[in-house]
Design a protein around this motif. Sequence first.
Motif: not given
Length: 365
Positions: A170-187
């Motif tokens: 839809t024309g947006d532009e990604l600048c950065a991604v930040h997160g907790m991507f591991s369900g295992t390590l979150a647990w």
Amino acid sequence: MALPDARRQRTLAVGLIGPGRVGSALLQQLRAAQPRLAREAGLQLKLCGVVARQRMWLDHDDPELNSRSHGAQTWRPSDLDAFAAHVQRAGERHALLVDCSASDAVASHYPRWLAAGVHVVTPNKLAASGPLERWRAIRQACAGGARYRYEATVCAGLPVVQTLRDLLDTGDELCAVHGMFSGTLAWLCNRHDGQQPFSALVREAHALGYTEPDPRDDLSGLDVARKLVILAREASWPLSLEQVQVESLVPPELADVPVEEFMQRLDLLDAPMAAKLAEAHTRGGVLRHVAQLDRHGRASVRLQVLPATHAFAHSRLTDNVVQFSTRRYRDNPLQVQGPGAGPEVTAAGVFADLLRIAETLEPHA
């Protein structure tokens, strides 16, 4: 409810590679949903066979394949290309392969299958995060009309890849991604409160099916690094795995030992993780496993001490949390959050991708 218009009837031939925890959960979900899909959506899913390690069985080996779990079928040596050709012949017009393995060898077949018109759905991260040349070959192979969907490679059943795709389309532009991507390590971080050794938590997570087959893929940060690469490439950023700075939780002396030995010597993780927990308590914060990516190709994966007021501090159990900073969502990042580990939710993400492909298929003539 009215029956679907006969002109909308579609049959999708499906072949499954890797009937492990996720694959078996997917088979159960497909069988349970089949009557409803046929009745309400005019979609007939035809399971044509299963490949398991070095063996496979096909539907003409067992006429009851679509109505029972695997157990007494006639097995034959596996041949991935022959298996794909069998599924394609059975589908006549529409054929789809689901790869629930964690095999790079299987992923190497994707360009050829897609070029032949066979759709591919997978939670296998190795294709989308592997060599950049192969990733480009996969995308090029899709130009002929076959579809490749891989939502479950990033956060199991959460709509992370689709959300990013919608933003970009839809024309947006990604600048950065930040997160907790591991369900295992979150647990593991949520459960690691000093009441029991960290090694005991790892064994429990492994038994629950939260970890990769080799838990070091989670603990090393490599699994999360692959997810960053997948999202970067979705945004057309040519990131490779070697460019991600990864802080591993695996002691160097356990990095290359067999999996069985690693599981036996897990207690070597206890003292370092106890020290990290003590540091977090001293600073009044919490331990969280965090990944970051920006448009300049800077990518990192590491364990961090975050303030107790941080949004990531309030995640629950296997929650993944992904924040997209974009041109539209620069000051207040768009966030996707929810359970990101376990066979059932991962299988559901794969199933959803299968249905999205099925929705685009032309009905029978």
